[in-house]
Design a protein around this motif. Structure first.
Motif, short mmCIF file in Angstrom:
data_model
loop_
_atom_site.label_atom_id
_atom_site.label_comp_id
_atom_site.label_asym_id
_atom_site.label_seq_id
_atom_site.Cartn_x
_atom_site.Cartn_y
_atom_site.Cartn_z
N CYS A 57 0.87 -1.17 0.00
CA CYS A 57 0.00 0.00 0.00
C CYS A 57 0.91 1.22 0.00
CB CYS A 57 -0.89 -0.03 1.24
SG CYS A 57 -2.31 1.06 1.15
N SER A 58 0.71 2.13 -0.95
CA SER A 58 1.58 3.31 -1.08
C SER A 58 0.91 4.54 -0.48
CB SER A 58 1.87 3.62 -2.54
OG SER A 58 2.22 2.48 -3.23
N LEU A 59 1.71 5.31 0.23
CA LEU A 59 1.24 6.58 0.78
C LEU A 59 1.42 7.68 -0.26
CD1 LEU A 59 2.89 6.52 4.30
CD2 LEU A 59 0.46 6.70 3.86
N PRO A 60 0.46 8.60 -0.35
CA PRO A 60 0.68 9.75 -1.24
C PRO A 60 1.75 10.65 -0.63
CG PRO A 60 -1.39 9.98 -0.06
CD PRO A 60 -0.84 8.64 0.30
N SER A 61 2.44 11.39 -1.47
CA SER A 61 3.53 12.25 -0.97
C SER A 61 3.05 13.64 -0.60
CB SER A 61 4.63 12.33 -2.02
OG SER A 61 4.10 12.85 -3.22
N ALA A 66 2.00 13.00 3.97
CA ALA A 66 3.41 13.33 3.79
C ALA A 66 4.17 13.28 5.11
CB ALA A 66 3.55 14.70 3.14
N ASN A 67 3.47 13.36 6.23
CA ASN A 67 4.10 13.36 7.55
C ASN A 67 4.29 11.95 8.12
OD1 ASN A 67 4.05 16.22 7.53
ND2 ASN A 67 1.94 16.19 8.24
N TYR A 68 3.91 10.92 7.36
CA TYR A 68 3.95 9.55 7.87
C TYR A 68 4.79 8.66 6.97
CZ TYR A 68 0.21 11.04 10.93
OH TYR A 68 -0.52 11.71 11.88
N THR A 69 5.21 7.52 7.52
CA THR A 69 5.95 6.53 6.74
C THR A 69 5.06 5.31 6.50
OG1 THR A 69 6.83 5.44 8.69
CG2 THR A 69 8.14 7.26 7.77
N ALA A 70 5.50 4.43 5.64
CA ALA A 70 4.72 3.24 5.33
C ALA A 70 4.47 2.38 6.57
CB ALA A 70 5.42 2.42 4.25
N SER A 71 5.37 2.43 7.53
CA SER A 71 5.19 1.63 8.75
C SER A 71 4.00 2.12 9.58
CB SER A 71 6.46 1.62 9.59
OG SER A 71 6.79 2.93 9.98
N SER A 72 3.46 3.30 9.27
CA SER A 72 2.28 3.84 9.97
C SER A 72 0.99 3.24 9.45
CB SER A 72 2.21 5.35 9.80
OG SER A 72 3.39 5.96 10.24
N ASP A 105 -7.93 -17.18 3.75
CA ASP A 105 -7.32 -15.85 3.60
C ASP A 105 -7.97 -15.05 2.47
OD1 ASP A 105 -5.51 -16.43 5.64
OD2 ASP A 105 -4.06 -17.29 4.24
N THR A 106 -8.87 -15.64 1.70
CA THR A 106 -9.53 -14.94 0.61
C THR A 106 -10.42 -13.83 1.15
OG1 THR A 106 -9.52 -16.85 -0.85
CG2 THR A 106 -11.20 -15.21 -1.28
N GLY A 107 -10.38 -12.66 0.52
CA GLY A 107 -11.27 -11.57 0.90
C GLY A 107 -10.66 -10.20 0.68
N ASN A 108 -11.39 -9.16 1.11
CA ASN A 108 -10.95 -7.77 0.99
C ASN A 108 -10.12 -7.38 2.20
OD1 ASN A 108 -12.16 -6.87 -1.48
ND2 ASN A 108 -14.14 -6.98 -0.46
N TYR A 109 -8.91 -6.89 1.94
CA TYR A 109 -8.03 -6.38 2.99
C TYR A 109 -8.00 -4.87 2.87
CZ TYR A 109 -6.54 -11.13 3.92
OH TYR A 109 -6.52 -12.45 4.27
N ASN A 110 -8.09 -4.20 4.00
CA ASN A 110 -8.16 -2.75 4.01
C ASN A 110 -6.87 -2.17 4.58
OD1 ASN A 110 -8.94 -0.06 5.50
ND2 ASN A 110 -10.41 -0.37 3.86
N CYS A 111 -6.24 -1.31 3.81
CA CYS A 111 -5.03 -0.60 4.23
C CYS A 111 -5.47 0.80 4.66
CB CYS A 111 -4.07 -0.53 3.04
SG CYS A 111 -2.71 0.60 3.26
N SER A 112 -5.06 1.25 5.84
CA SER A 112 -5.52 2.57 6.27
C SER A 112 -4.44 3.36 7.00
CB SER A 112 -6.76 2.44 7.16
OG SER A 112 -6.42 1.81 8.38
N LEU A 113 -4.59 4.66 6.93
CA LEU A 113 -3.81 5.60 7.72
C LEU A 113 -4.84 6.42 8.46
CD1 LEU A 113 -1.06 6.76 8.48
CD2 LEU A 113 -1.24 8.29 6.52
#
Length: 170
Positions: A57-61, A66-72, A105-113
């Motif tokens: 999951c990519s964070l916008p710049s 912009a104040n967070y890293t991917a580990s967030s 494990d099949t299904g929708n996974y949600n990535c969030s900040l």
């Protein structure tokens, strides 16, 4: 058209042109003000049972992100619970990582900040390949059984034919 009718038509067309220009300007301003979004590496990922899979999951710049890293980033499972609780699937530096996929494990996974109110969804499809070896074994056993049955019937027919011929001669 008479002169007053023509002036009215021209005035109406000018008014429509002004309205169109304002609407286009507002729509462009809204698009520019829209917050940047999170982006999964793929909208759908497929994995065979027992194999690994990874979804990033990519964070916008720009903006809040912009104040967070991917580990967030936090990943939620199809059931809505944070990943990493069962040990097989984990969140590693913004990526969803599974070393040994299972059908569940099949299904929708949600990535969030959550701090920025951003989220994205990626679908994971885990499939199981059919066992062609087992199918071939069944086919060969059926074919083998048929071959034995045909051989027995041919032998029986030959024996009965010879027996009938021997009885006919006597």
């Amino acid at each position: 058209l008479q002169k007053p009718g023509r002036e009215m038509l021209i005035q109406t067309l000018l008014n429509l042109l002004v309205i169109f220009t304002v609407v286009v300007s507002l729509a462009t301003a809204e698009d520019a003000a829209a917050p940047p979004a999170l982006t999964p590496s793929a909208a759908q990922t497929s994995a065979e049972v027992g194999r690994p899979f990874t979804v990033s999951c990519s964070l916008p710049s720009a903006g809040c992100a912009a104040n967070y890293t991917a580990s967030s980033l936090q990943w939620l499972s199809p059931g809505g619970s944070p990943v990493g609780l069962n040990g097989r699937i984990s969140s590693v530096n913004g990526s969803l990582v599974c070393a040994n996929a299972s059908l569940s494990d099949t299904g929708n996974y949600n990535c969030s900040l959550a701090a920025c109110g951003l989220s994205a969804t990626a679908y994971v499809l885990v499939y199981e390949m059919p066992s062609y070896a087992a199918m071939l074994a069944v086919i060969y056993s059926i074919d083998g059984g048929l071959a034995v049955a045909v051989a027995v019937l041919c032998t029986l027919s030959l024996v009965l034919t010879r027996h009938s011929a021997a009885n006919a001669i006597v």
